[in-house]
Design an enzyme around this catalytic site. Structure first.
Site, PDB file in Angstrom:
ATOM      1  N   ARG A  92       0.844  -1.196   0.000  1.00 29.60           N
ATOM      2  CA  ARG A  92       0.000   0.000   0.000  1.00 29.60           C
ATOM      3  C   ARG A  92       0.878   1.243   0.000  1.00 29.60           C
ATOM      4  O   ARG A  92       1.310   1.703  -1.010  1.00 29.60           O
ATOM      5  CB  ARG A  92      -0.906   0.000   1.234  1.00 29.60           C
ATOM      6  CG  ARG A  92      -1.886  -1.176   1.266  1.00 29.60           C
ATOM      7  CD  ARG A  92      -2.483  -1.325   2.632  1.00 29.60           C
ATOM      8  NE  ARG A  92      -1.431  -1.519   3.622  1.00 29.60           N
ATOM      9  CZ  ARG A  92      -1.566  -1.349   4.922  1.00 29.60           C
ATOM     10  NH1 ARG A  92      -2.718  -0.966   5.409  1.00 29.60           N
ATOM     11  NH2 ARG A  92      -0.572  -1.577   5.746  1.00 29.60           N
ATOM     12  N   SER A 130      -7.125  -2.746   8.388  1.00 27.86           N
ATOM     13  CA  SER A 130      -8.158  -3.430   9.174  1.00 27.86           C
ATOM     14  C   SER A 130      -8.326  -2.763  10.537  1.00 27.86           C
ATOM     15  O   SER A 130      -9.428  -2.656  11.073  1.00 27.86           O
ATOM     16  CB  SER A 130      -7.793  -4.901   9.353  1.00 27.86           C
ATOM     17  OG  SER A 130      -7.675  -5.514   8.094  1.00 27.86           O
TER      18      SER A 130
HETATM   19  N1  COA Z   1      -5.714  -3.322   1.487  1.00 28.55           N
HETATM   20  C1  COA Z   1      -6.057  -2.898   2.700  1.00 28.55           C
HETATM   21  N2  COA Z   1      -5.374  -3.211   3.799  1.00 28.55           N
HETATM   22  C2  COA Z   1      -4.328  -4.018   3.675  1.00 28.55           C
HETATM   23  C3  COA Z   1      -3.930  -4.515   2.432  1.00 28.55           C
HETATM   24  C4  COA Z   1      -4.663  -4.133   1.299  1.00 28.55           C
HETATM   25  N3  COA Z   1      -4.349  -4.561   0.079  1.00 28.55           N
HETATM   26  N4  COA Z   1      -2.837  -5.278   2.612  1.00 28.55           N
HETATM   27  C5  COA Z   1      -2.577  -5.260   3.915  1.00 28.55           C
HETATM   28  N5  COA Z   1      -3.463  -4.494   4.550  1.00 28.55           N
HETATM   29  C6  COA Z   1      -3.475  -4.155   5.979  1.00 28.55           C
HETATM   30  C7  COA Z   1      -4.161  -5.179   6.817  1.00 28.55           C
HETATM   31  O1  COA Z   1      -5.511  -4.894   6.939  1.00 28.55           O
HETATM   32  C8  COA Z   1      -3.390  -5.056   8.109  1.00 28.55           C
HETATM   33  O2  COA Z   1      -3.918  -4.006   8.870  1.00 28.55           O
HETATM   34  P1  COA Z   1      -3.790  -3.985  10.465  1.00 28.55           P
HETATM   35  O3  COA Z   1      -2.326  -4.076  10.797  1.00 28.55           O
HETATM   36  O4  COA Z   1      -4.412  -2.698  10.778  1.00 28.55           O
HETATM   37  O5  COA Z   1      -4.540  -5.183  10.968  1.00 28.55           O
HETATM   38  C9  COA Z   1      -1.990  -4.665   7.677  1.00 28.55           C
HETATM   39  O6  COA Z   1      -2.134  -4.137   6.406  1.00 28.55           O
HETATM   40  C10 COA Z   1      -1.010  -5.783   7.572  1.00 28.55           C
HETATM   41  O7  COA Z   1      -1.643  -6.955   7.805  1.00 28.55           O
HETATM   42  P2  COA Z   1      -1.688  -8.258   6.887  1.00 28.55           P
HETATM   43  O8  COA Z   1      -1.564  -7.987   5.456  1.00 28.55           O
HETATM   44  O9  COA Z   1      -2.860  -9.048   7.336  1.00 28.55           O
HETATM   45  O10 COA Z   1      -0.414  -8.904   7.253  1.00 28.55           O
HETATM   46  P3  COA Z   1       0.042  -9.285   8.659  1.00 28.55           P
HETATM   47  O11 COA Z   1       1.189  -8.414   8.891  1.00 28.55           O
HETATM   48  O12 COA Z   1      -0.981  -9.320   9.712  1.00 28.55           O
HETATM   49  O13 COA Z   1       0.386 -10.780   8.362  1.00 28.55           O
HETATM   50  C11 COA Z   1       1.773 -12.640   7.959  1.00 28.55           C
HETATM   51  C12 COA Z   1       1.666 -11.133   8.163  1.00 28.55           C
HETATM   52  C13 COA Z   1       0.621 -13.417   8.489  1.00 28.55           C
HETATM   53  C14 COA Z   1       1.906 -12.890   6.474  1.00 28.55           C
HETATM   54  C15 COA Z   1       3.079 -13.019   8.691  1.00 28.55           C
HETATM   55  O14 COA Z   1       2.979 -12.615  10.046  1.00 28.55           O
HETATM   56  C16 COA Z   1       3.365 -14.486   8.632  1.00 28.55           C
HETATM   57  O15 COA Z   1       3.827 -14.973   7.612  1.00 28.55           O
HETATM   58  N6  COA Z   1       3.096 -15.214   9.733  1.00 28.55           N
HETATM   59  C17 COA Z   1       3.325 -16.646   9.809  1.00 28.55           C
HETATM   60  C18 COA Z   1       4.554 -16.956  10.659  1.00 28.55           C
HETATM   61  C19 COA Z   1       5.812 -16.745   9.864  1.00 28.55           C
HETATM   62  O16 COA Z   1       6.095 -17.419   8.906  1.00 28.55           O
HETATM   63  N7  COA Z   1       6.610 -15.776  10.321  1.00 28.55           N
HETATM   64  C20 COA Z   1       7.853 -15.423   9.679  1.00 28.55           C
HETATM   65  C21 COA Z   1       7.665 -14.308   8.709  1.00 28.55           C
HETATM   66  S1  COA Z   1       9.226 -13.774   8.036  1.00 28.55           S
END
Ligand code: COA
Length: 159
Positions: A92, A130
């Site tokens: 984003r 979110s």
């Molecule tokens: N439009 C609107 N919002 C978006 C978006 C889009 N296209 N893309 C991301 N976002 C927002 C999300 O709503 C979220 O908002 P929030 O922080 O306010 O809740 C934020 O951006 C990022 O969240 P998200 O995209 O859900 O990613 P995350 O950071 O929560 O998830 C994982 C990251 C799950 C991919 C990562 O933690 C993971 O891989 N976990 C598994 C364990 C692992 O392997 N760890 C090692 C990683 S190196």
């Protein structure tokens, strides 16, 4: 030609129109897409994993070649288990870059055979998150324009 299956991981608490935009455009590039919902206990999600699976399935009902699942292991292990080799992430604003870059490089170090692909979120959604949707809902504001109708309903029911 190789069957290209991408995994689109995230917490999706809740899924927004921005996520759906990435899903829709990702489906044009890949033969199949698995939306992988991370349990993310550290983020203390508002919705349970089952609720998030349901809301994503309902919101993405019109798309073909898509699966919605949850995972609670390392992302690269999940990607391998699914016999996929691409991680799809939406980018984003510029502030996303550092975090995404770190995550992509860490995943590449752990699993050089898995590629991370980034897709620029449509500019209309580039500021969405979110967390903001939950905050607006908690404070009684209007958030219907940021999420699909089924999600708006579920968020309203929570508050
Ligand atoms: N439009 C609107 N919002 C978006 C978006 C889009 N296209 N893309 C991301 N976002 C927002 C999300 O709503 C979220 O908002 P929030 O922080 O306010 O809740 C934020 O951006 C990022 O969240 P998200 O995209 O859900 O990613 P995350 O950071 O929560 O998830 C994982 C990251 C799950 C991919 C990562 O933690 C993971 O891989 N976990 C598994 C364990 C692992 O392997 N760890 C090692 C990683 S190196």
């Amino acid at each position: 030609m190789k069957n290209r299956i991408a995994v689109y991981p995230g917490t999706f608490d809740p899924i927004t129109n921005g996520h759906l935009d990435v899903i829709e455009r990702g489906l044009k590039l890949f033969d199949g897409l698995i939306v992988a919902i991370a349990e993310s206990p550290v983020k203390e999600p508002l919705f349970t994993v089952d609720e998030r699976i349901k809301m994503v399935k309902d919101a993405a009902r019109k798309y073909k070649n898509i699966k919605v699942e949850s995972f609670d292991c390392l992302l690269i292990d999940y990607v391998r288990k699914k016999k996929a080799n691409i991680i799809l992430r939406g980018l984003r604003v510029i502030s996303d870059f550092e975090y995404e870059f770190q995550m992509a490089l860490t995943n590449r170090k752990l699993a050089p055979d898995i590629e991370t692909a980034f897709m620029m979120t449509a500019e209309g959604y580039s500021y969405l998150s979110s967390r903001f949707i939950k905050e607006i809902a908690r404070l009684g504001g209007r958030f219907d324009c940021f999420v699909p109708p089924n999600v708006a309903k579920m968020v309203k029911e929570k508050f």
